[in-house]
Design a protein around this motif. Sequence first.
Motif, PDB file in Angstrom:
ATOM      1  N   GLY A   1       0.782  -1.230   0.000  1.00 40.05           N
ATOM      2  CA  GLY A   1       0.000   0.000   0.000  1.00 40.05           C
ATOM      3  C   GLY A   1       0.808   1.271   0.000  1.00 40.05           C
ATOM      4  N   GLY A   2       1.796   1.391  -0.877  1.00 43.58           N
ATOM      5  CA  GLY A   2       2.579   2.614  -0.954  1.00 43.58           C
ATOM      6  C   GLY A   2       1.812   3.776  -1.577  1.00 43.58           C
ATOM      7  N   LYS A   3       2.503   4.897  -1.743  1.00 41.83           N
ATOM      8  CA  LYS A   3       1.870   6.080  -2.323  1.00 41.83           C
ATOM      9  C   LYS A   3       1.671   5.944  -3.832  1.00 41.83           C
ATOM     10  CE  LYS A   3       4.098   9.172   1.035  1.00 41.83           C
ATOM     11  NZ  LYS A   3       5.114  10.259   1.201  1.00 41.83           N
ATOM     12  N   ASP A   4       2.520   5.165  -4.469  1.00 49.99           N
ATOM     13  CA  ASP A   4       2.513   5.076  -5.927  1.00 49.99           C
ATOM     14  C   ASP A   4       2.046   3.706  -6.395  1.00 49.99           C
ATOM     15  OD1 ASP A   4       3.722   7.673  -6.276  1.00 49.99           O
ATOM     16  OD2 ASP A   4       5.607   6.770  -5.624  1.00 49.99           O
ATOM     17  N   ASP A   5       1.578   3.662  -7.626  1.00 51.16           N
ATOM     18  CA  ASP A   5       1.211   2.387  -8.229  1.00 51.16           C
ATOM     19  C   ASP A   5       2.445   1.502  -8.385  1.00 51.16           C
ATOM     20  OD1 ASP A   5      -1.399   3.124  -8.384  1.00 51.16           O
ATOM     21  OD2 ASP A   5      -1.469   3.354 -10.557  1.00 51.16           O
ATOM     22  N   ALA A   6       2.233   0.200  -8.212  1.00 52.94           N
ATOM     23  CA  ALA A   6       3.305  -0.771  -8.436  1.00 52.94           C
ATOM     24  C   ALA A   6       2.938  -1.746  -9.548  1.00 52.94           C
ATOM     25  CB  ALA A   6       3.609  -1.528  -7.151  1.00 52.94           C
ATOM     26  N   ASN A   7       1.657  -2.068  -9.668  1.00 51.90           N
ATOM     27  CA  ASN A   7       1.161  -2.894 -10.786  1.00 51.90           C
ATOM     28  C   ASN A   7       2.001  -4.157 -10.961  1.00 51.90           C
ATOM     29  OD1 ASN A   7      -0.676  -3.324 -12.966  1.00 51.90           O
ATOM     30  ND2 ASN A   7       0.935  -2.783 -14.405  1.00 51.90           N
ATOM     31  N   CYS A   8       2.079  -4.978  -9.909  1.00 56.72           N
ATOM     32  CA  CYS A   8       2.943  -6.164  -9.980  1.00 56.72           C
ATOM     33  C   CYS A   8       2.162  -7.469  -9.971  1.00 56.72           C
ATOM     34  CB  CYS A   8       3.958  -6.145  -8.829  1.00 56.72           C
ATOM     35  SG  CYS A   8       3.290  -6.606  -7.224  1.00 56.72           S
ATOM     36  N   VAL A   9       0.834  -7.397 -10.092  1.00 56.74           N
ATOM     37  CA  VAL A   9       0.017  -8.611  -9.989  1.00 56.74           C
ATOM     38  C   VAL A   9      -0.772  -8.809 -11.279  1.00 56.74           C
ATOM     39  CG1 VAL A   9      -1.574  -9.931  -8.558  1.00 56.74           C
ATOM     40  CG2 VAL A   9      -0.264  -8.061  -7.545  1.00 56.74           C
ATOM     41  N   GLY A  10      -0.645  -9.988 -11.876  1.00 56.36           N
ATOM     42  CA  GLY A  10      -1.406 -10.307 -13.067  1.00 56.36           C
ATOM     43  C   GLY A  10      -2.856 -10.606 -12.737  1.00 56.36           C
ATOM     44  N   ASN A  11      -3.646 -10.834 -13.771  1.00 56.10           N
ATOM     45  CA  ASN A  11      -5.075 -11.092 -13.583  1.00 56.10           C
ATOM     46  C   ASN A  11      -5.501 -12.180 -14.553  1.00 56.10           C
ATOM     47  OD1 ASN A  11      -7.938 -10.996 -13.451  1.00 56.10           O
ATOM     48  ND2 ASN A  11      -7.833  -8.865 -12.770  1.00 56.10           N
ATOM     49  N   GLU A  12      -6.045 -13.271 -14.030  1.00 57.36           N
ATOM     50  CA  GLU A  12      -6.406 -14.394 -14.880  1.00 57.36           C
ATOM     51  C   GLU A  12      -7.567 -14.087 -15.813  1.00 57.36           C
ATOM     52  OE1 GLU A  12      -7.561 -17.681 -12.432  1.00 57.36           O
ATOM     53  OE2 GLU A  12      -9.314 -16.675 -11.621  1.00 57.36           O
ATOM     54  N   ASP A  13      -8.329 -13.048 -15.553  1.00 58.26           N
ATOM     55  CA  ASP A  13      -9.506 -12.728 -16.362  1.00 58.26           C
ATOM     56  C   ASP A  13      -9.240 -11.667 -17.415  1.00 58.26           C
ATOM     57  OD1 ASP A  13     -11.190 -14.491 -14.934  1.00 58.26           O
ATOM     58  OD2 ASP A  13     -11.323 -13.039 -13.308  1.00 58.26           O
ATOM     59  N   VAL A  14      -7.987 -11.248 -17.558  1.00 62.14           N
ATOM     60  CA  VAL A  14      -7.658 -10.163 -18.481  1.00 62.14           C
ATOM     61  C   VAL A  14      -6.783 -10.690 -19.608  1.00 62.14           C
ATOM     62  CG1 VAL A  14      -6.403  -7.987 -18.724  1.00 62.14           C
ATOM     63  CG2 VAL A  14      -7.911  -8.342 -16.767  1.00 62.14           C
ATOM     64  N   ASP A  15      -7.093 -10.291 -20.838  1.00 59.32           N
ATOM     65  CA  ASP A  15      -6.243 -10.611 -21.985  1.00 59.32           C
ATOM     66  C   ASP A  15      -5.162  -9.542 -22.066  1.00 59.32           C
ATOM     67  OD1 ASP A  15      -5.004 -11.079 -24.375  1.00 59.32           O
ATOM     68  OD2 ASP A  15      -6.828 -11.119 -25.580  1.00 59.32           O
ATOM     69  N   PRO A  16      -3.906  -9.880 -21.724  1.00 60.86           N
ATOM     70  CA  PRO A  16      -2.856  -8.854 -21.675  1.00 60.86           C
ATOM     71  C   PRO A  16      -2.546  -8.246 -23.033  1.00 60.86           C
ATOM     72  CG  PRO A  16      -1.904 -11.036 -21.449  1.00 60.86           C
ATOM     73  CD  PRO A  16      -3.389 -11.213 -21.388  1.00 60.86           C
ATOM     74  N   THR A  17      -2.906  -8.938 -24.109  1.00 59.10           N
ATOM     75  CA  THR A  17      -2.641  -8.375 -25.439  1.00 59.10           C
ATOM     76  C   THR A  17      -3.549  -7.192 -25.740  1.00 59.10           C
ATOM     77  OG1 THR A  17      -4.201  -9.875 -26.537  1.00 59.10           O
ATOM     78  CG2 THR A  17      -1.932 -10.641 -26.273  1.00 59.10           C
ATOM     79  N   LYS A  18      -4.619  -7.027 -24.956  1.00 57.45           N
ATOM     80  CA  LYS A  18      -5.552  -5.919 -25.179  1.00 57.45           C
ATOM     81  C   LYS A  18      -5.435  -4.831 -24.120  1.00 57.45           C
ATOM     82  CE  LYS A  18      -8.826  -9.002 -27.476  1.00 57.45           C
ATOM     83  NZ  LYS A  18     -10.195  -9.587 -27.463  1.00 57.45           N
ATOM     84  N   VAL A  19      -4.511  -5.027 -23.172  1.00 53.12           N
ATOM     85  CA  VAL A  19      -4.283  -4.032 -22.119  1.00 53.12           C
ATOM     86  C   VAL A  19      -3.254  -3.022 -22.625  1.00 53.12           C
ATOM     87  CG1 VAL A  19      -3.401  -3.709 -19.772  1.00 53.12           C
ATOM     88  CG2 VAL A  19      -4.822  -5.693 -20.311  1.00 53.12           C
ATOM     89  N   PRO A  20      -3.471  -1.720 -22.389  1.00 54.77           N
ATOM     90  CA  PRO A  20      -2.470  -0.729 -22.806  1.00 54.77           C
ATOM     91  C   PRO A  20      -1.090  -1.072 -22.266  1.00 54.77           C
ATOM     92  CG  PRO A  20      -4.469   0.356 -22.042  1.00 54.77           C
ATOM     93  CD  PRO A  20      -4.637  -1.109 -21.751  1.00 54.77           C
TER      94      PRO A  20
END
Length: 618
Positions: free
Chosen positions: A355-374
């Motif tokens: 829970g830091g001040k900034d985004d870390a975005n270190c966890v994947g998601n099984e329900d997301v197609d990463p090829t369509k994520v920015p």
Amino acid sequence: MAEETSNGSKDPPEEARSTRWLAHGFEALVASLEGNPEREPADIDFDVVIVGSGYGGAVAAAELAKARGERRICVLERGNEHLPGSFPSRTSQLPGHVRFSTQEARHARGRRDGLFDVRIGEDLCAVVGNGLGGGSLINAGVMAMPDKAVFASARWPAAFREGTAVDALSGSADSLRRRLGATRTVQSVREPAPIKFQALGRFHGGARVDGLPITVALDGFRTEAGVRIDACVRCGDCATGCNYNAKVSLDATLLAQARQHGAELFTGATVLKIEKHPDGNGGTAWHLHVVHTDEPLRRRQREATVIRARRVVLAAGTFGSTEILLRSRKAGLRLSHKIGHHVSSNGDLIAAAYGGKDDANCVGNEDVDPTKVPAHQRVGPTITGMLDLRATDDMLIQDLAVPGALRPLMEQSVATAHAIHLLAESDEDPHGPDTRDACAVDQDAIRRTLMVAIIGPDNADGVMKLNAGDGPQDDDGDGATSVRWPTLRDDPRLKARHRRFEELLRGSGARALPNPMWQLMPEKLQDLLGGDTGPLLTVHPLGGCPMGDDSASGVVDDCGRVFDAVAGHPDARHEGLVVLDGSIIPAALGINPALTIAGVALPPDGAGPAAGGHAAGG
């Protein structure tokens, strides 16, 4: 125009890369041996048998196959062959890919041919790979060398302490990286570095973060074996296997080269023990007792198939090679009393900056197609950068990505650990119907949580022992070892590293959370549990067949040749028996060990210090 490979060479012929399938099932080998009416009891089946296909085994296979001449070379892998698209990508799929062993268990449970080999012990737990390519299928693929000072320890044989072997190891590093496809870092490509790479510096007071060479294709290319690798989509799933053909695992590099040069690869084969016999011509023949890994097939097999070879390379990993030799000693093979000793966790610690001040975005998601994520929102490879504190604090910190299939486990573990650590603080905030449940998963905090690996030295005092007894099923003991190391969990260096991690997070707004399996309560409340800590978790187990100068100090010499512990001859070696994997590393390396393991497996004429050439008899 021919396409260039990762090191600038041209493509091999099209037929050399017509298929990615490299191996046959062990049943094909059994049928060819036992169904051959001309096979005599004294016949040699293979000139060289390599047991295991991780970094040491793959180097040996590639080097020996290139120089094989008329020799017949076989690689036996306990797990299965995996192609992109076959790896688990959802939480519900994971149980079908796990084999696990518990303390005192007589054999592995779950899927014996599962991708993940999980060892659960009271002092040390470990997760290693099980498949064609070994750990390269699920590791972060970091290809970095340890500091030279590591090799000054008395645990290392003289060739390393005096620097000759270390110089050769360092000299081979760049060429090995090219062969393994690890020539790029996230700082060397046009696409911005992942958020978690940037967060590693921000969370630690703007510290400098070094990009690491990794076996992940940051741009598409062909390996030296001609295998096409696609650009990483940054899904974060490296640790559960890459389904997007972006992981440069050993089956796309050295193992593919070995197959192209005539080596025969077989999967689903578990070696229980080896025996030394005269070959009838004044030399040595090695008998390998091999069974199917798959339990139903093993039951149908009834008795182990005996494969006879002139030379054996054990490269089944820290647990696999050590267990094979422990079982072989029980059957009469003379080995050093050091067998099973000097097991190291490589100083691994897993921790969270929650829970830091900034985004870390270190966890994947099984329900997301990463090829369509920015692109700027994608997680990235498992490890991309390193905060190097070895000169001041004897440790380093690396960013981690959590695969989508493990997201629920990470969320629940971190949320629970955070709630428990809040118990050490007074709560004077007002509470009402809209107050967030402290035990519930906070998705916003998860997005601002950075998972890290902390690595440093340990004393490598673990001891591996066989669990199986003397009963009729003793030979069915695959996976039946335990590591005893009661002083590990309370090693003051581990606690000091975690405190330093806490200090570095000051100002980031993040809370340092240790792995709850090791340290559930905050230090202020440790007395509530009697000060007890739990087992450590490592993904880099080392040792068990440690190097030494003679049989009194090690199981193998600096070239991986196995000492014959015959009375009065401390330098005697078993002809044609070599160990080449992480089990021969006698001490913690303080950094990801893959490149070191590959380097020590190179033959002397390949600019490396160890023994691929010895296994071939020269």
